[in-house]
Motif scaffolding. Structure first.
Motif, PDB file in Angstrom:
ATOM      1  N   GLY A   1      -5.702 -11.774  -6.215  1.00 36.98           N
ATOM      2  CA  GLY A   1      -6.943 -11.871  -5.459  1.00 36.98           C
ATOM      3  C   GLY A   1      -8.125 -12.131  -6.364  1.00 36.98           C
ATOM      4  N   SER A   2      -9.190 -12.628  -5.780  1.00 38.91           N
ATOM      5  CA  SER A   2     -10.360 -12.996  -6.554  1.00 38.91           C
ATOM      6  C   SER A   2     -11.595 -12.905  -5.681  1.00 38.91           C
ATOM      7  CB  SER A   2     -10.199 -14.426  -7.099  1.00 38.91           C
ATOM      8  OG  SER A   2     -11.393 -14.887  -7.683  1.00 38.91           O
ATOM      9  N   LEU A   3     -12.738 -12.868  -6.326  1.00 37.43           N
ATOM     10  CA  LEU A   3     -14.007 -12.923  -5.600  1.00 37.43           C
ATOM     11  C   LEU A   3     -14.315 -14.337  -5.135  1.00 37.43           C
ATOM     12  CD1 LEU A   3     -16.134 -10.600  -7.920  1.00 37.43           C
ATOM     13  CD2 LEU A   3     -14.969  -9.988  -5.810  1.00 37.43           C
ATOM     14  N   GLN A   4     -13.632 -15.334  -5.695  1.00 42.37           N
ATOM     15  CA  GLN A   4     -13.807 -16.723  -5.288  1.00 42.37           C
ATOM     16  C   GLN A   4     -12.844 -17.057  -4.152  1.00 42.37           C
ATOM     17  OE1 GLN A   4     -15.911 -19.060  -6.496  1.00 42.37           O
ATOM     18  NE2 GLN A   4     -16.828 -17.855  -8.142  1.00 42.37           N
ATOM     19  N   THR A   5     -13.136 -18.155  -3.444  1.00 47.42           N
ATOM     20  CA  THR A   5     -12.234 -18.621  -2.394  1.00 47.42           C
ATOM     21  C   THR A   5     -10.952 -19.164  -3.024  1.00 47.42           C
ATOM     22  OG1 THR A   5     -13.298 -20.797  -2.413  1.00 47.42           O
ATOM     23  CG2 THR A   5     -14.138 -19.169  -0.856  1.00 47.42           C
TER      24      THR A   5
ATOM     25  N   ALA B   1       0.824  -1.211   0.000  1.00 47.40           N
ATOM     26  CA  ALA B   1       0.000   0.000   0.000  1.00 47.40           C
ATOM     27  C   ALA B   1       0.857   1.260   0.000  1.00 47.40           C
ATOM     28  CB  ALA B   1      -0.928  -0.005   1.201  1.00 47.40           C
ATOM     29  N   GLN B   2       2.127   1.142   0.412  1.00 49.82           N
ATOM     30  CA  GLN B   2       3.013   2.296   0.451  1.00 49.82           C
ATOM     31  C   GLN B   2       3.776   2.495  -0.855  1.00 49.82           C
ATOM     32  OE1 GLN B   2       4.979   0.774   4.156  1.00 49.82           O
ATOM     33  NE2 GLN B   2       4.575   2.826   4.915  1.00 49.82           N
ATOM     34  N   THR B   3       3.721   1.533  -1.749  1.00 50.99           N
ATOM     35  CA  THR B   3       4.506   1.630  -2.984  1.00 50.99           C
ATOM     36  C   THR B   3       3.636   1.346  -4.200  1.00 50.99           C
ATOM     37  OG1 THR B   3       5.201  -0.672  -2.596  1.00 50.99           O
ATOM     38  CG2 THR B   3       6.692   1.063  -1.857  1.00 50.99           C
TER      39      THR B   3
ATOM     40  N   VAL C   1       7.292  -7.184  -4.893  1.00 52.02           N
ATOM     41  CA  VAL C   1       8.592  -7.502  -5.493  1.00 52.02           C
ATOM     42  C   VAL C   1       9.044  -8.921  -5.183  1.00 52.02           C
ATOM     43  CG1 VAL C   1       9.321  -5.097  -5.520  1.00 52.02           C
ATOM     44  CG2 VAL C   1       9.804  -6.504  -3.515  1.00 52.02           C
ATOM     45  N   ALA C   2       8.272  -9.667  -4.374  1.00 53.01           N
ATOM     46  CA  ALA C   2       8.584 -11.074  -4.179  1.00 53.01           C
ATOM     47  C   ALA C   2       8.327 -11.870  -5.453  1.00 53.01           C
ATOM     48  CB  ALA C   2       7.759 -11.641  -3.027  1.00 53.01           C
ATOM     49  N   CYS C   3       7.435 -11.371  -6.306  1.00 51.56           N
ATOM     50  CA  CYS C   3       7.127 -12.044  -7.575  1.00 51.56           C
ATOM     51  C   CYS C   3       7.541 -11.208  -8.780  1.00 51.56           C
ATOM     52  CB  CYS C   3       5.632 -12.350  -7.680  1.00 51.56           C
ATOM     53  SG  CYS C   3       4.991 -13.418  -6.368  1.00 51.56           S
TER      54      CYS C   3
ATOM     55  N   ARG D   1      -6.630  -7.390  -4.409  1.00 49.44           N
ATOM     56  CA  ARG D   1      -5.288  -7.483  -3.830  1.00 49.44           C
ATOM     57  C   ARG D   1      -5.307  -7.318  -2.312  1.00 49.44           C
ATOM     58  NH1 ARG D   1      -1.483  -8.185  -1.506  1.00 49.44           N
ATOM     59  NH2 ARG D   1       0.707  -7.868  -1.996  1.00 49.44           N
ATOM     60  N   LEU D   2      -6.095  -6.410  -1.815  1.00 48.00           N
ATOM     61  CA  LEU D   2      -6.086  -6.147  -0.382  1.00 48.00           C
ATOM     62  C   LEU D   2      -6.795  -7.230   0.412  1.00 48.00           C
ATOM     63  CD1 LEU D   2      -6.738  -2.308  -0.355  1.00 48.00           C
ATOM     64  CD2 LEU D   2      -4.595  -3.492  -0.040  1.00 48.00           C
ATOM     65  N   GLN D   3      -7.598  -8.069  -0.264  1.00 44.00           N
ATOM     66  CA  GLN D   3      -8.293  -9.138   0.432  1.00 44.00           C
ATOM     67  C   GLN D   3      -7.662 -10.504   0.198  1.00 44.00           C
ATOM     68  OE1 GLN D   3     -10.139  -6.807  -1.468  1.00 44.00           O
ATOM     69  NE2 GLN D   3     -10.502  -5.635   0.387  1.00 44.00           N
ATOM     70  N   SER D   4      -6.673 -10.600  -0.649  1.00 44.06           N
ATOM     71  CA  SER D   4      -6.104 -11.900  -0.984  1.00 44.06           C
ATOM     72  C   SER D   4      -5.221 -12.421   0.144  1.00 44.06           C
ATOM     73  CB  SER D   4      -5.286 -11.795  -2.273  1.00 44.06           C
ATOM     74  OG  SER D   4      -4.101 -11.049  -2.038  1.00 44.06           O
ATOM     75  N   SER D   5      -4.962 -13.727   0.101  1.00 45.03           N
ATOM     76  CA  SER D   5      -4.114 -14.318   1.133  1.00 45.03           C
ATOM     77  C   SER D   5      -2.682 -13.824   1.025  1.00 45.03           C
ATOM     78  CB  SER D   5      -4.151 -15.842   1.017  1.00 45.03           C
ATOM     79  OG  SER D   5      -3.741 -16.258  -0.276  1.00 45.03           O
ATOM     80  N   HIS D   6      -2.232 -13.463  -0.185  1.00 40.44           N
ATOM     81  CA  HIS D   6      -0.901 -12.873  -0.311  1.00 40.44           C
ATOM     82  C   HIS D   6      -0.821 -11.573   0.481  1.00 40.44           C
ATOM     83  CE1 HIS D   6       0.084 -15.183  -4.270  1.00 40.44           C
ATOM     84  NE2 HIS D   6       0.543 -15.805  -3.209  1.00 40.44           N
ATOM     85  N   ALA D   7      -1.863 -10.769   0.412  1.00 40.58           N
ATOM     86  CA  ALA D   7      -1.851  -9.502   1.147  1.00 40.58           C
ATOM     87  C   ALA D   7      -1.935  -9.738   2.654  1.00 40.58           C
ATOM     88  CB  ALA D   7      -3.005  -8.613   0.684  1.00 40.58           C
ATOM     89  N   LYS D   8      -2.755 -10.681   3.078  1.00 40.17           N
ATOM     90  CA  LYS D   8      -2.889 -10.947   4.516  1.00 40.17           C
ATOM     91  C   LYS D   8      -1.602 -11.478   5.108  1.00 40.17           C
ATOM     92  CE  LYS D   8      -7.846 -11.817   4.147  1.00 40.17           C
ATOM     93  NZ  LYS D   8      -8.936 -12.814   4.202  1.00 40.17           N
ATOM     94  N   ASN D   9      -0.822 -12.196   4.298  1.00 40.38           N
ATOM     95  CA  ASN D   9       0.472 -12.691   4.751  1.00 40.38           C
ATOM     96  C   ASN D   9       1.595 -11.701   4.480  1.00 40.38           C
ATOM     97  OD1 ASN D   9      -0.392 -15.230   5.743  1.00 40.38           O
ATOM     98  ND2 ASN D   9      -0.602 -15.959   3.645  1.00 40.38           N
ATOM     99  N   GLU D  10       1.228 -10.489   4.034  1.00 36.09           N
ATOM    100  CA  GLU D  10       2.177  -9.396   3.803  1.00 36.09           C
ATOM    101  C   GLU D  10       3.278  -9.790   2.813  1.00 36.09           C
ATOM    102  OE1 GLU D  10       3.607  -7.815   7.467  1.00 36.09           O
ATOM    103  OE2 GLU D  10       1.613  -7.240   8.181  1.00 36.09           O
TER     104      GLU D  10
END
Length: 338
Positions: A220-224, A132-134, A161-163, A148-157
């Protein structure tokens, strides 16, 4: 003839008391004043540096300023040259973005102090900051980043640039595009899921016929489970398995309520057709079962003991899909027999 000495009259003893009292009072006042000065000296010594520090701020407290990307080129020439063919180079040349000639500092922050000291502590490192800062300052409202803000990648911070490799050149340099490279990148973190593809029944990811992003949206997605969606937000499985999509007149409820994962293990299974159980009947009996009871249920058309119609002691009832061939849905039969 000698003259006699004059006699001096003697004063009484109490005549000297006023003089002694004044002297004692004077000495006491001097001693008390010296004690007060001695006690106040340490406090004054402590207050003096504090006052001097407040009055004179450090010279390097001045905020950093923008110096432009050409200043970065002097030390980072290889990165600067590769960046010329990078999609982000549009930030450097476009006036609409507000960062013309300052693309480097749009992510790394003002670089005047870093240019003078060459210290990493004087410049921002986006890899150590939250998305969110970059990146999300520009990419938040793009459709592919909607979740993006609701995905598991975001929740795990997980940082962007990791990908993504921000400095590499060419449109394929930002992120892996070929199936082999994508699978290797995802498997670096998701090792348990990648191990599932070593089972005998699997999707063909180890052969690089597919990639992880064919089914998952990493942003992120609207699906699980960050599943890709097709058509009207339907599971991404239906992109390849379109014959199971429908719409059916009679649809199997798990298809809408739980999805394909209710019966199948999508990453890989030891069972044929990637089922969750070794036999079809055990998959069906997770939902369609009347457990043994002293009295037969009123709707005893299913079950494991007589008088149920499907008596599983008989081999003829041990493979449900011999009769119920349209398990995903049917256009004509409520029982999915045709």
């Amino acid at each position: 003839m000698t003259r006699p000495l004059p006699t001096i009259p003697m004063r009484p003893p109490w005549a000297h008391l006023p003089v002694l009292a004044v002297a004692a009072l004077f000495l006491t006042a001097n001693a008390w004043g010296a004690a007060q000065e001695k006690a106040a000296a340490p406090a004054a010594a402590q207050a003096a540096p504090k006052a001097s520090s407040e009055a004179a701020p450090p010279a390097d407290n001045k905020p950093a300023e923008y110096v432009g990307s050409t200043a970065c080129q002097m030390c980072h020439e290889d990165i600067f040259n590769a960046f010329q063919k990078n999609p982000h180079h549009l930030v450097e040349t476009s006036k609409s973005k507000g960062w013309e000639t300052k693309a480097c500092e749009s992510c790394h922050g003002p670089g005047s102090k870093h240019a003078e000291s060459a210290s990493a502590a004087d410049i921002r490192n986006p890899a150590k900051l939250k998305p969110a800062q970059t990146c999300l300052k520009c990419h938040l409202n793009q459709p592919t980043h909607a979740g993006r803000l609701q995905s598991s990648h975001a929740k795990n911070e997980v940082s962007c640039v990791a990908c993504h490799s921000i400095h590499k050149n060419g449109p394929n340099g930002l992120v892996a595009r070929k199936p082999a490279a994508i699978n290797a990148q995802c498997a670096a973190c998701h090792m348990a899921q990648w191990a599932s593809f070593n089972r005998p029944y699997k999707h063909r990811l180890p052969e690089n016929a597919m990639s992880c992003v064919d089914c998952h949206n990493p942003h992120g997605s609207l699906q699980t489970r960050m599943m890709q969606t097709v058509r009207s937000n339907e599971p991404g499985c239906l992109k390849c398995h379109g014959d199971k999509a429908g719409p059916f007149t009679f649809q199997h409820a798990p298809m809408k309520l739980e999805g394909c994962g209710a019966c199948h293990e999508p990453h890989g299974s030891a069972n044929p057709k990637m089922l969750t159980r070794q036999d079809v009947r055990f998959v069906c009996l997770e939902c369609h079962a009347n457990l043994p009871t002293p009295q037969a249920a009123s709707n005893a058309a299913l079950g494991t003991v007589p008088p149920a119609f499907h008596d599983l002691r008989s081999p003829r009832y041990r493979n449900c899909t011999l009769c119920h061939i349209k398990v995903h849905g049917s256009y004509v039969d409520r029982a999915f027999t045709k």
